[in-house]
Design an enzyme around this catalytic site. Structure first.
Site, PDB file in Angstrom:
ATOM      1  N   CYS A   1       0.810  -1.097   0.042  1.00 57.63           N
ATOM      2  CA  CYS A   1      -0.077  -0.044   0.119  1.00 57.63           C
ATOM      3  C   CYS A   1       0.697   1.174  -0.127  1.00 57.63           C
ATOM      4  O   CYS A   1       1.537   1.532  -0.984  1.00 57.63           O
ATOM      5  CB  CYS A   1      -0.818  -0.021   1.091  1.00 57.63           C
ATOM      6  SG  CYS A   1      -2.335   1.104   0.979  1.00 57.63           S
TER       7      CYS A   1
ATOM      8  N   HIS B   1      -3.880  -4.952   0.727  1.00 59.75           N
ATOM      9  CA  HIS B   1      -3.640  -5.633   2.115  1.00 59.75           C
ATOM     10  C   HIS B   1      -3.921  -7.075   2.087  1.00 59.75           C
ATOM     11  O   HIS B   1      -4.847  -7.520   1.446  1.00 59.75           O
ATOM     12  CB  HIS B   1      -4.465  -4.573   3.243  1.00 59.75           C
ATOM     13  CG  HIS B   1      -3.735  -3.508   3.324  1.00 59.75           C
ATOM     14  ND1 HIS B   1      -2.469  -3.057   3.817  1.00 59.75           N
ATOM     15  CD2 HIS B   1      -4.419  -2.403   2.889  1.00 59.75           C
ATOM     16  CE1 HIS B   1      -2.356  -1.659   3.796  1.00 59.75           C
ATOM     17  NE2 HIS B   1      -3.702  -1.124   3.293  1.00 59.75           N
TER      18      HIS B   1
END
Length: 506
Positions: free
Chosen positions: A336, A429
């Site tokens: 991310c 994630h």
């Protein structure tokens, strides 16, 4: 069985999240229809629910403990700190502006209506709701606008227990003092205490607990031991020594050493927990360039403030160390915000994070990033390293690809992330929670570093997490007065509980 309970704490990280998870799991194992609830959470550890919103990771874990899919109903207000003084506000799973500590107070009355209505609705849908407080109810400077501790308890007539962490010292004073500073109507709902993380012989603690009951008129419902095998998701803090998990010894001769950069505004740092579930994988958070020496895999995790954390990476000297690690052909993984740092530029034209501007990335991948005003949330599926994978996305940044080889191919055929051999990156994630994908990553790390390391073909991260939840339930069942807990949940706080005057009161 029907009712509700609030678990408050003497401090942040006193054990509220794990105790709620343990009580939820204990009840669910007995066939009780139970759900978790946290009115307001402050955390950059979050997940995307199946109903398309964002909630605190602790509430997602508590939902799993109940046998439920995570839902925005379990955490209606989430604050995601972007600095020491400002936070993004997420209401019912969606971003609803940003606030300072002072301006947030003005929003509290409307939010109290939201959370009390949400709790009431949840109580009609489930037999039992176990609520988690936030911080400590002893923060009396915040009591007038409280929506998560005694403000919620009063609005919902919730019996309350207070948990304290004895490992920090002074737990008896913390428990007594937390009760004593509360106003009488709040004290009337506090029905007992729980001591967490006790080491040694409980008999040594008994005289203190007996004195606490004489002083307050309230019993201690149990003493939870310090459980060395417990490594379940941390909500408020990372391990004090930087270590993650309790990995078993390696199957080959060598350990794989993973260094996770502890960014100032790290988010979803629990992504690396899955690595620590593997035999022979040592995972540690680091904050200095010297701590990258000898690392087999370096991880740049998610960040709530990617640009400022990248600036810190440079000012701390870690950027130079990370680049040297990657350019030496050693494995690097960005997740991310950490992935966004790997590209050419990061453009924030709307000032989503700070002042509008374009910033140089680390230049390890052929892509750029532009921040959109709206947050990208999703639960995508696809294929990575030859394995079927699923994950979740929470980010403002959008990748602009310039020929970067993707790590993931989504279910609709779109490329995502970066795979240039030793450097991997993704916005997703939870990728490492996919057992097959995690094994492929570790096999590549071992090959690139020449380690005699064999991956386990039997490790299941989902099973490991289930075992952790069952361990919590076992601790509740074995060390708490569960009959008293049932009584509180079903009947509420006993009438006529003593009011304890604060120190110095006449």
């Amino acid at each position: 069985m029907q009712g509700a309970l609030l678990v408050a704490g003497t401090t942040s990280d006193a054990g509220k999240s794990v105790l709620v998870a343990g009580i939820c799991r204990w009840l669910a194992r007995q066939g009780v229809d139970v759900a978790p609830f946290k009115a307001q959470n402050m955390s950059n550890n979050s997940v995307v629910t199946l109903d398309g919103g964002e909630i605190g990771r602790a509430q997602a874990l508590q939902a799993v403990a109940c046998g439920l899919a995570p839902s925005v109903a379990f955490n209606p207000v989430l604050l995601k700190p972007g600095s020491d003084r400002t936070s993004q506000v997420v209401v019912h799973g969606r971003v609803d502006g940003s606030v300072s500590a002072m301006s947030y107070r003005e929003r509290k009355p409307a939010l109290l209506e939201i959370v009390t209505a949400g709790l009431a609705r949840l109580r009609t849908q489930h037999d039992v709701v176990i609520c988690e407080g936030a911080g400590s109810p002893a923060e009396i400077n915040l009591r007038a606008t409280d929506i998560a501790n005694m403000g919620l308890a009063r609005a919902g007539s919730l019996p309350t227990i207070v948990v304290g962490d004895i490992d920090r010292g002074g737990v008896l004073a913390h428990l007594f003092g937390t009760l004593a500073v509360l106003e009488p109507d709040d004290q009337a709902l506090v029905a007992g205490f729980v001591v967490n993380k006790f080491r040694g012989d409980p008999a040594l603690l008994e005289p203190g607990l007996a004195q606490l009951e004489r002083l307050t008129g309230r019993p201690t419902l149990g003493v939870l031991p310090y459980a060395t095998d417990l490594w379940i998701d941390a909500e408020d803090s990372l391990g004090h020594d930087g270590a993650v998990g309790r990995p078993a010894p390696p199957l080959g001769r060598d350990w794989l050493r993973v260094a996770v950069v502890r960014l100032p505004r790290v988010s979803n740092g629990t992504d690396v927990d899955a690595l620590a579930s593997e035999p022979g994988v040592s995972v540690r958070y680091v904050t200095a360039p010297s701590e990258l020496v000898g690392a087999d895999l370096v991880v740049l995790p998610g960040s709530k403030t990617t640009v400022s954390d990248l600036a810190w990476l440079r000012s701390s000297g870690l950027a130079v160390a990370v680049l040297a690690h990657a350019r030496a052909g050693r494995p690097l993984l960005g997740i991310c915000g950490g992935y966004q740092m790997l590209g050419g530029t990061i453009d924030d034209p709307h000032g989503v994070e700070a002042a509008p501007g374009r910033h140089a990335g680390l230049g390890l991948g052929e892509f750029d990033v532009v921040f959109d005003v709206d947050k990208h949330l999703g639960n995508p599926v696809g294929e990575a390293l030859g394995e079927t994978v699923a994950g979740y996305e929470i980010h403002h940044g959008r990748e602009l690809r310039r020929g970067a080889a993707p790590l993931v191919t989504t279910a609709d055929g779109a490329p995502e992330g970066l795979d240039v051999g030793n450097v991997l990156g993704t916005h997703w994630h939870g990728l490492l929670e996919n057992d097959g994908f995690r094994r492929r990553v570790l096999e590549r790390v071992a090959a690139l570093t020449g380690r005699d390391f064999r991956v386990s073909t039997t490790t299941s991260f989902a099973a490991a997490r289930t075992a952790q939840l069952d361990l919590l339930a076992d601790l509740v069942e074995e060390h708490l007065d569960t009959a008293a807990l049932r009584e509180l949940i079903e009947r509420g706080a006993p009438a006529g509980l003593r009011v304890v005057p604060p120190a110095g009161a006449p």
